[in-house]
Design an enzyme around this catalytic site. Structure first.
Site, PDB file in Angstrom:
ATOM      1  N   ARG A  88       0.840  -1.190   0.000  1.00 42.02           N
ATOM      2  CA  ARG A  88       0.000   0.000   0.000  1.00 42.02           C
ATOM      3  C   ARG A  88       0.876   1.240   0.000  1.00 42.02           C
ATOM      4  O   ARG A  88       1.820   1.364   0.779  1.00 42.02           O
ATOM      5  CB  ARG A  88      -0.922   0.037   1.215  1.00 42.02           C
ATOM      6  N   ARG A  99      -6.588   0.422  -2.863  1.00 37.33           N
ATOM      7  CA  ARG A  99      -5.483   0.002  -2.013  1.00 37.33           C
ATOM      8  C   ARG A  99      -5.390  -1.516  -1.948  1.00 37.33           C
ATOM      9  O   ARG A  99      -6.406  -2.212  -1.978  1.00 37.33           O
ATOM     10  CB  ARG A  99      -5.592   0.596  -0.617  1.00 37.33           C
ATOM     11  N   ASP A 102      -6.206  -2.420   3.527  1.00 33.17           N
ATOM     12  CA  ASP A 102      -6.593  -1.364   4.458  1.00 33.17           C
ATOM     13  C   ASP A 102      -6.904  -2.030   5.790  1.00 33.17           C
ATOM     14  O   ASP A 102      -7.748  -2.936   5.858  1.00 33.17           O
ATOM     15  CB  ASP A 102      -7.822  -0.620   3.926  1.00 33.17           C
ATOM     16  N   ASP A 104      -7.833  -1.312   9.868  1.00 31.62           N
ATOM     17  CA  ASP A 104      -8.286  -0.310  10.831  1.00 31.62           C
ATOM     18  C   ASP A 104      -8.673  -0.954  12.151  1.00 31.62           C
ATOM     19  O   ASP A 104      -9.309  -2.021  12.175  1.00 31.62           O
ATOM     20  CB  ASP A 104      -9.515   0.449  10.299  1.00 31.62           C
ATOM     21  N   GLU A 214       1.414 -25.154  39.989  1.00 31.65           N
ATOM     22  CA  GLU A 214       1.903 -25.622  41.284  1.00 31.65           C
ATOM     23  C   GLU A 214       1.671 -24.552  42.348  1.00 31.65           C
ATOM     24  O   GLU A 214       1.948 -23.368  42.126  1.00 31.65           O
ATOM     25  CB  GLU A 214       3.388 -25.956  41.198  1.00 31.65           C
ATOM     26  N   GLU A 326      14.165 -15.747  47.075  1.00 32.18           N
ATOM     27  CA  GLU A 326      14.955 -16.343  45.993  1.00 32.18           C
ATOM     28  C   GLU A 326      16.205 -15.541  45.635  1.00 32.18           C
ATOM     29  O   GLU A 326      17.033 -16.006  44.855  1.00 32.18           O
ATOM     30  CB  GLU A 326      14.103 -16.477  44.720  1.00 32.18           C
TER      31      GLU A 326
END
Length: 381
Positions: A88, A99, A102, A104, A214, A326
């Site tokens: 395009r 085109r 297109d 949208d 878990e 951790e």
């Protein structure tokens, strides 16, 4: 984990191989933006808004529903890039032009966007039958957030009297092309911070699977173990043994007729892998005996996935998710876990195992990496 948003996208083409243009756009959207959940019929419609003296081909139009973690402006930029890639060429003329494609954004859940570059809902959608008719195929009850009317109602009251003709060729949804049909139960395993919960959650959401996670966060011994491993290793592993047995037994026995398969972020055999690393030899012998007494009749997964991450990436992920208990895990412990998993998997001749190295992948933030992992897991239909 960032929550995905639901977008409603309109597609149109009236230049070149129009149906191929629509399909190519859908394939690009799948790869670059997100998961396509529904696609409408394709309709042939007369060109709208063109100079009547100009000879213009009819359009092919469709709509789709898209789930994406991208923000609206980013989705727009990707759509514009796809238009460009498909040929395009936008000019500065004020009139409508033919085109190749297109694209949208028509609606965004119940949201409203009003910027210099993007207006959602699309300000003209209620006046365009070539938008409302395919949108009604896939989302008739979605309400316009400003007009507070459902799409079906907007279609019924639309003043556009254009005649649209459905065509008998359906666009293919690339999101439906991953083949999980041969699996009823998938277990995803990996080291601490490998991303197993994230991947299981994404697969369950995108492919209608029952998710089994878990419940490690509720274990009172876990923070204590990271502070004093020698003292709390045995009670930690025993509590995991009992909890995993109860949970997986319950979850595997409860069928969900509305789900296609089950996916879990752990497998019960991780108990043996971790306990061999954390326990003294005599403790491990006792533990292993109890394990096999409890789990001898438990169902095994149809597919066992091991996500391999190198130690540096594991530490990055651990720091990123920020669990306090951790943060002091050392590299040696992570490397022992990786070695324990790989040694275990080599001995499991009755397991269907796939080891996937994701050390250089980021499937949470890079969609192409996520699609690569899906290909590794199940391939394409």
């Amino acid at each position: 984990m960032v929550t995905a948003q639901t977008y409603y996208i309109a597609l149109g083409s009236n230049k070149g191989d129009k149906f191929k243009n629509l399909q190519d756009a859908i394939d690009f959207i799948h790869v670059r933006i997100g998961t396509i959940t529904r696609i409408s019929k394709v309709y042939k419609s007369p060109a709208f808004g063109f100079d009547t003296e100009e000879s213009v081909e009819d359009f092919l139009n469709a709509c789709l529903v898209l789930e994406s973690h991208l923000e609206p402006e980013n989705v727009l930029q990707e759509l514009l890039a796809i238009e460009t890639d498909l040929g395009r060429v936008r000019t500065k003329r004020d009139t409508y032009e033919a085109r190749t494609i297109d694209l949208d954004i028509i609606l965004l859940e119940d949201g409203v966007v009003n910027t210099e570059t993007l207006q959602v809902p699309h300000p003209e959608m209620q006046n365009r039958r070539f938008v409302l008719l395919p949108l009604n195929d896939i989302a008739p009850k979605i309400k316009h957030p400003k007009l507070h009317k459902e799409v079906a109602f907007l279609l019924e009251g639309c003043v556009d009297d254009s005649v649209l003709e459905p065509i008998n060729i359906w666009l293919k949804n690339p999101s439906k092309g991953y083949d999980f049909s041969k699996y009823n139960f998938i277990a995803i395993e990996g080291n601490i911070g490998a991303g197993k919960t994230s991947l299981a959650t994404k697969i369950a959401h995108d492919f209608n699977a029952k998710l089994i996670l878990e419940r490690f966060a509720d274990n009172p011994f876990l923070p204590k173990f990271y502070n004093d491993a020698a003292r709390y290793a045995f009670p930690l592993e025993m509590s995991f043994l009992a909890d995993r047995y109860q949970q997986i037994s319950d979850d595997l026995s409860q069928l969900d007729l509305f789900k296609d398969f089950m996916v879990s972020d752990y497998d019960v055999f991780k108990s043996l892998i971790f306990s061999k690393i954390t326990l003294q030899e005599d403790e491990f012998k006792l533990y292993r005996k109890l394990f096999y007494l409890m789990y001898k009749d438990l169902r095994k997964p149809d597919l066992y996935i091991y996500l391999y991450q190198n130690t540096a990436r594991l530490q990055e992920n651990i720091k990123k998710r920020g669990r306090d208990y951790e943060q002091n895990i050392d590299n040696d412990y992570l490397e022992k876990i990786n070695s324990g998993y790989l040694e275990f998997l080599k001995t499991q001749t009755d397991f269907n195992v796939k080891i996937i190295d994701i050390s250089n992948k980021d499937f949470m933030d890079d969609r192409s990496d996520y699609l690569w992992v899906l290909e590794e897991v199940c391939g394409r239909k």
